[in-house]
Design a protein around this motif. Structure first.
Motif, PDB file in Angstrom:
ATOM      1  N   ALA A   5       0.731  -1.279  -0.016  1.00 31.96           N
ATOM      2  CA  ALA A   5       0.001  -0.027   0.059  1.00 31.96           C
ATOM      3  C   ALA A   5       0.859   1.244  -0.046  1.00 31.96           C
ATOM      4  CB  ALA A   5      -0.914   0.026   1.201  1.00 31.96           C
ATOM      5  N   LEU A   6       0.642   2.292  -0.829  1.00 35.33           N
ATOM      6  CA  LEU A   6       1.267   3.310  -0.981  1.00 35.33           C
ATOM      7  C   LEU A   6       0.443   4.458  -0.808  1.00 35.33           C
ATOM      8  CD1 LEU A   6       3.477   2.996  -4.153  1.00 35.33           C
ATOM      9  CD2 LEU A   6       3.958   2.536  -1.923  1.00 35.33           C
ATOM     10  N   ILE A   7       0.896   5.512   0.140  1.00 37.02           N
ATOM     11  CA  ILE A   7      -0.121   6.576   0.222  1.00 37.02           C
ATOM     12  C   ILE A   7       0.447   8.045   0.292  1.00 37.02           C
ATOM     13  CG2 ILE A   7       0.449   6.802   2.813  1.00 37.02           C
ATOM     14  CD1 ILE A   7      -2.622   7.273   3.176  1.00 37.02           C
ATOM     15  N   ALA A   8       0.038   8.862  -0.314  1.00 39.09           N
ATOM     16  CA  ALA A   8       0.541  10.181  -0.564  1.00 39.09           C
ATOM     17  C   ALA A   8      -0.259  11.538   0.058  1.00 39.09           C
ATOM     18  CB  ALA A   8       0.903  10.540  -2.009  1.00 39.09           C
ATOM     19  N   ASP A   9       0.289  12.676   0.380  1.00 41.51           N
ATOM     20  CA  ASP A   9      -0.339  13.734   0.971  1.00 41.51           C
ATOM     21  C   ASP A   9      -0.723  14.400  -0.220  1.00 41.51           C
ATOM     22  OD1 ASP A   9       0.455  12.541   3.358  1.00 41.51           O
ATOM     23  OD2 ASP A   9       1.607  14.184   4.154  1.00 41.51           O
ATOM     24  N   GLY A  10      -1.987  15.212   0.140  1.00 37.70           N
ATOM     25  CA  GLY A  10      -2.572  16.193  -0.701  1.00 37.70           C
ATOM     26  C   GLY A  10      -3.203  17.250   0.274  1.00 37.70           C
ATOM     27  N   SER A  11      -3.561  18.397  -0.428  1.00 37.57           N
ATOM     28  CA  SER A  11      -4.388  19.379   0.396  1.00 37.57           C
ATOM     29  C   SER A  11      -5.028  20.072  -0.719  1.00 37.57           C
ATOM     30  CB  SER A  11      -3.391  20.427   1.440  1.00 37.57           C
ATOM     31  OG  SER A  11      -2.637  21.145   0.216  1.00 37.57           O
ATOM     32  N   ILE A  12      -6.296  20.749   0.017  1.00 41.02           N
ATOM     33  CA  ILE A  12      -7.479  21.296  -1.129  1.00 41.02           C
ATOM     34  C   ILE A  12      -6.724  22.369  -1.643  1.00 41.02           C
ATOM     35  CG2 ILE A  12      -9.714  22.359  -1.116  1.00 41.02           C
ATOM     36  CD1 ILE A  12     -10.348  20.497   1.129  1.00 41.02           C
TER      37      ILE A  12
END
Length: 343
Positions: free
Chosen positions: A221-228
């Motif tokens: 599982a890979l996860i990345a951050d984002g913001s609106i």
């Protein structure tokens, strides 16, 4: 990506935490509730509520001095969502962290720089014992040599956190850098630890770098951050809505992007009109020198507006303090530069 063996690709939204560097975390309670609700309804299952820190106004800030201030935002929590808060290792001992419960976040992200990594491992073990999911965020990961990274990963494997992140803190990475670092980490990181990536946009590559990250051929599982709308310090982060579009097209995502765009229009756009974030030559210069973007922010507040002056002053910041803002070093760089100009 479709032709590669890939596990789940997910996103964490950090608008209320990383976005807080734009407006000093001054989010009204109603705004926080609307953002959290919109993200959940859009399909986001990792939501960062804010950061542990001093000086926030209860009910009007996502900078929390204790866990009681977080409780109102968890009253409508969903059992299939993981709610997070960030803890900077440099300030970790300031806060009394209770045992995990329905009144606390599920996940604590420990952000640490290289000199702090041993202390971060101890803090991670302490928080795991209290029942929290823990993610370790290796700030400015590019500063680690190959041998130092191997030692760090061995320590991470012993602690067994739920996740480990590489972080492009100063926006110095290109796609090839992302792939090489991800390959090195995946070759050593225990397979039961999630692997994440946090990108910054000072050189306008954050979105492309996240796509490169998600394209790494692994069933982990890979996860990345984002913001609106990419809300974040300096040039900001990867826009959550763009990550959703990519994941919907290439990774089986089912995100409702209009939920995010509506809350942007109602709650985030007014903040953008008051506090600008996005690409600027000033933040490019810090990235080009492997220097924390906070220096451009600080020097701008000192009325250093000319780009040539800024370039010269940044060159005078000692290498050993470039990873985090030293006001004393910045002030000395300004003083010595101005004195030399007068000669």
């Amino acid at each position: 990506m479709a032709n590669q063996v890939c596990g789940p690709r997910m996103l964490l939204d950090c608008t209320l935490r990383d976005g807080g560097y734009v407006n000093n975390w001054e989010f009204e309670e109603d705004t926080v509730r609307k953002v959290v609700r919109a993200l959940y309804e859009a399909g986001v299952r990792y939501i960062e509520l804010g950061i542990l820190g001093q000086g926030g106004k209860p009910g009007r800030s996502t900078k929390f001095s204790d866990f009681v201030q977080i409780e109102p935002y968890l009253e409508a929590r969903h059992p299939d969502c993981r709610y997070a808060v960030m803890l900077n290792q440099a300030e970790a001992e300031r806060y009394k962290i209770p045992v995990r419960s329905e009144k606390t976040p599920d996940l604590i992200r420990i952000a640490f720089f290289k000199p702090e990594y041993a202390a971060a491992m101890r803090k991670a073990e302490e928080l795991k014992e209290k029942g929290y999911l823990v993610w370790l965020q290796a700030m400015a990961t590019f500063l680690y040599s190959r041998e130092e990274m191997e030692r760090l990963l061995d320590a991470v494997n012993r602690v067994r956190p739920d996740g480990f992140y590489m972080v492009d803190s100063f926006s110095t990475m290109y796609g090839e850098d992302v792939r090489q670092m991800a390959d090195q980490i995946l070759a050593r990181l225990s397979p039961d630890i999630q692997f994440g990536f946090h990108a910054h946009n000072n050189i306008q590559l954050a979105y492309a770098n996240v796509i490169e990250f998600f394209s790494v051929p692994t069933d982990r599982a890979l996860i990345a951050d984002g913001s609106i709308y990419g809300m974040g310090r300096g040039a900001g982060n990867v826009p959550t809505e763009l990550m959703m579009e990519y994941l919907n097209k290439f990774a089986g995502g089912k995100y409702d992007i209009m939920k995010v765009l509506r809350v942007f229009q109602q709650e985030i756009r007014p903040i953008f009109r008051q506090y600008y974030w996005g690409y600027s030559p000033e933040y490019y210069l810090t990235a080009s020198k492997g220097t924390n973007s906070a220096y451009s922010w600080y020097l701008g507040n000192r009325e250093i507006r000319d780009l040539t002056d800024l370039d010269e002053i940044l060159d005078r910041i000692p290498p050993e303090v470039r990873y985090t803002l030293s006001r004393e070093a910045a002030d000395e760089a300004v003083r010595s530069y101005c004195e030399e100009k007068r000669l």
